[in-house]
Structures are given as C-alpha cells and as structure tokens.
Design a protein around this motif. Sequence first.
Motif: not given
Ligand SMILES: Cc1cc2nc3c(=O)[nH]c(=O)nc-3n(C[C@H](O)[C@H](O)[C@H](O)COP(=O)(O)OP(=O)(O)OC[C@H]3O[C@@H](n4cnc5c(N)ncnc54)[C@H](O)[C@@H]3O)c2cc1C
Length: 418
Positions: A11, A17, A34-35, A42, A44, A58, A196-197, A390, A393
């Motif tokens: 999800v 993911g 499933v996105e 996301g 990124a 991002g 959306e899930v 945060s 990676h």
């Molecule tokens: C302005 C900004 C600057 C940043 N700068 C940096 C940086 O320089 N370096 C760094 O390493 N990190 C940085 N980050 C943080 C980094 O972007 C995140 O920590 C990382 O991308 C998170 O990845 P993730 O897979 O955990 O979550 P996400 O990228 O949020 O992935 C989760 C996914 O789940 C999807 N989703 C949500 N709800 C549902 C649902 N109900 N059903 C299906 N899909 C769903 C979302 O659409 C998303 O695609 C930054 C973030 C921001 C916003």
Amino acid sequence: MPGRDVEVVVVGGGAAGVAAARRLCEAGVDCLIVEARGRLGGRAWTITDKSGFALDLGCGWLHSADRNPWVTIAQEQGAAIDKSRPPWARAMRDIGFPHAEQKEFQEAMDAFVARVERAAAGDSDVPAGDSLEPGCRWNGLIDAISTYISGAEWHRVSAKDYDRYHDTGVNWRVVKGYGALISACGEDFPAALDCEVRAIDHRGKRLRIETAKGAIAADQVIVTIPSALLAAERLLFAPALPEKIEAARGLPLGLADKLFIALAGAEEFEPDTRVFGHIDRAATANYHFRPFGRPMIEAYFGGRFAAKLEQGGDAAFFDAAVSDLVGLFGAAFAGRIKPIAIHRWGADPFALGSYSYASPGFADCRPKLVEPVDGRLFFAGEACSIHDFSTAHGGWHTGVSAAEQVIAQRRAQSQTPA
Ligand SMILES: Cc1cc2nc3c(=O)[nH]c(=O)nc-3n(C[C@H](O)[C@H](O)[C@H](O)COP(=O)(O)OP(=O)(O)OC[C@H]3O[C@@H](n4cnc5c(N)ncnc54)[C@H](O)[C@@H]3O)c2cc1C
C-alpha cells in the motif's frame, strides 16, 4: 487491477513501497503496489519547469550519500549525481548576517546540539527545546534550523529521537531529480494508480484490501502510508489496530514546503549559497541561490511558519519571500523574481505533512510502528526507521526490511506441512 488476487499488496508507491516491491519481485513474489495518487514517488516528486529544469518539490538531497542505496539506483539508471557541497556547508554571504555574527551563531548552535545529546542520554525523553539556553540571542534562528530539519520547532521534538538520527554528513543530488529517480525505479513493478486503499480486513483466512476501485485479495500486505494518515485513521483496519494508531500519533509529520523562484540576473550570485530571511526569529525561510547553478532561488519554509502560510494559499509563500528578499537586497529585487512552483505538503491529502519527528516522550514509537501484526500485516515508510527517519533512504531501508520479513514468512509457511 482490483478484483485481482495477489500474494502481497504494497500500500503506497513512495520510496518505501517501491523498495519493497523491488525486493519482492526479485524474490519472485507476486506483488502489486496500490497507490492513491496518479503517480509513483509519494513525497519524492520531481516536476519539470518551462525552462526544462527538474525541480524536486519533495526530497532533493541524497543525505548520508556515502551509504544511501538510492545512489546505487541512480548509478543503475545512469543518472548524473552532483557532489558539490550543499549550501549549509558553505560560508554564507554577509548580507543581513555579518561574518562575526555567523560565527557566534554557529558556536551557539554547536553548543545547543551538544546539550541535546547530553539530554538524550538521560532517563526521560525530554523536548529538545529544553536545551535552549535562556536569553541566548540566537534561540530564534536555532529554532528555525529545527523547522528545516524536523519540520517542527525544538520544543515539539523528542531529544532522544533527534539524537538517534544517523547522518554521515555527505549530501549529494541527482540532477534529473530525486523524485524522478524513485518513480523510475518503480516503473518496472506492477502497480495500480489512482487507487486509494480505504480498509484492510484481516479477519478472514486471506486479507481483503478495500480500494477505491474494488477489493483485492492477498496473503500479506506491506503498509507504507505516512504516519499522519495512519494517525488520522484515513486507512481503517478490521479488527482495528489501536496500538498502531497510538504509535503513529507519537510520530507526527513536521511541515516543510519549498518554493522555486525564477531570478533575473542570477549570475551576480555564487551558485549553491544561501541566506536567511531573518536571523532573529524561528519564523524565517532560508533562500538557496542558484541550485545547480540555475537562475533561480529555492526557498525553504518550515514548522509553524509554513503551516500559517499554507492557510493563505500558494501566494502567501511568494509574498513572504518578496518581503524577505526586498528587505535584504532592496526594492528593485522585487522586479527580478517570479514564482515558478510550490507544493503545500500539509494540504496534500495523501501526505498531510512533510516528514516525521517524534514528540517528546514518544521516541520509542518507531519500533512499535514497524512491528508486524499476525505475520500478515507489515509496516514500512520513513517514520518506521529508527536511525534514518524523515528521509527517502530511511523509506528504502524499511521497505526492503518489510519485504525480507514477508519473504522469510512465506518460505517458512511453504515448508510447514499442511
Ligand atoms: C519539502 C520536502 C523536502 C524533503 N527533503 C528531503 C531530502 O532532501 N532528503 C530526503 O531523504 N528526504 C527528504 N524529504 C522526505 C522524503 O521525501 C520522505 O521521507 C520520503 O519520500 C518518504 O517515503 P515513504 O515511502 O516513507 O512515504 P511516501 O513518499 O509518502 O509514500 C507513501 C505513499 O502512500 C500513498 N498513499 C497514502 N495514502 C494511501 C492510501 N490510502 N492508499 C494508497 N496509497 C496511499 C501516498 O500517495 C504515497 O505515494 C523531504 C520531504 C519534503 C516534503
């Protein structure tokens, strides 16, 4: 896609993911991302502006780049990596901030961080803000730094959690964009977008994943959505998982928003340098001049300041930037700048913020969030990472780790006599 029956549903198609799906596919597991959005990546997210520049709304920095797995992916993709020093590791211009004061500020900042480290070693999990020295003239700017690092002011941040973050101090960038790198990595794997899930029913022998486009049956699921969405119960579990909601509530998403601004006559400024809008307060943006040498400014807003501006819409960010830059460079500067792009991450329904921090007293929520349930529900995403939270990676590592656990579970089950 929905209506399908798969072995594993992932999800969310962000960093975690995509990393999970890659590992599962390598191991021959039938999986489906499933996105909810119409794209992968996301938080990124790279867009291309009118001049053809790739802009990361991002994540942009490959933090801890000397051990960041996305660097290997960039090499696999043949993507150019820029290794020039980040603006925060270079001397700043002295406009509005004389060099003697910059030195004084840096000393105050270093002393503050040393006190936070000592506080983190204590028994109780106190706010990092308790380590601010009363009356220090640099407290406002020290707090502003927290709004960039954690998306929240120091008093909202757990000292223990902050101290657990591991940073090698090596920071690189991908020229085509960090978001483009991550979404391209995900393109090879099966995915259902705009899907959306809404609920995960784990009462039966098989899981039932309820999506906006119908139900999917699966053996296991890896949930990677941001902690803020779990905390707000945007995704429901049947039976409910109150311990997960509680853990997610201890890990709110801080807020950080980037505004890209076109700059005429940019050559006057050295590439990759920055200035603060103000040096006497927490509510200040920092302005990164000429990222990659481009004719633009990347403005970074964080914490409560960003939250307040979000209420005023996109224009409020540009108005704040114009006011700061005119204050620093004179009235004529207003005629040299134009907004290019911004994304308000707090208002984004599939993020509800930018990156996680732990509230004071809740540093141990990260291991609780990642704990699997019943050998069938697995959790990943940057908020699940103890040392790389945060970041993109951190997302990768938690995604791969969840996938490894799923694979091990499936192997163990296949060896168990029926
Ligand atoms: C302005 C900004 C600057 C940043 N700068 C940096 C940086 O320089 N370096 C760094 O390493 N990190 C940085 N980050 C943080 C980094 O972007 C995140 O920590 C990382 O991308 C998170 O990845 P993730 O897979 O955990 O979550 P996400 O990228 O949020 O992935 C989760 C996914 O789940 C999807 N989703 C949500 N709800 C549902 C649902 N109900 N059903 C299906 N899909 C769903 C979302 O659409 C998303 O695609 C930054 C973030 C921001 C916003």
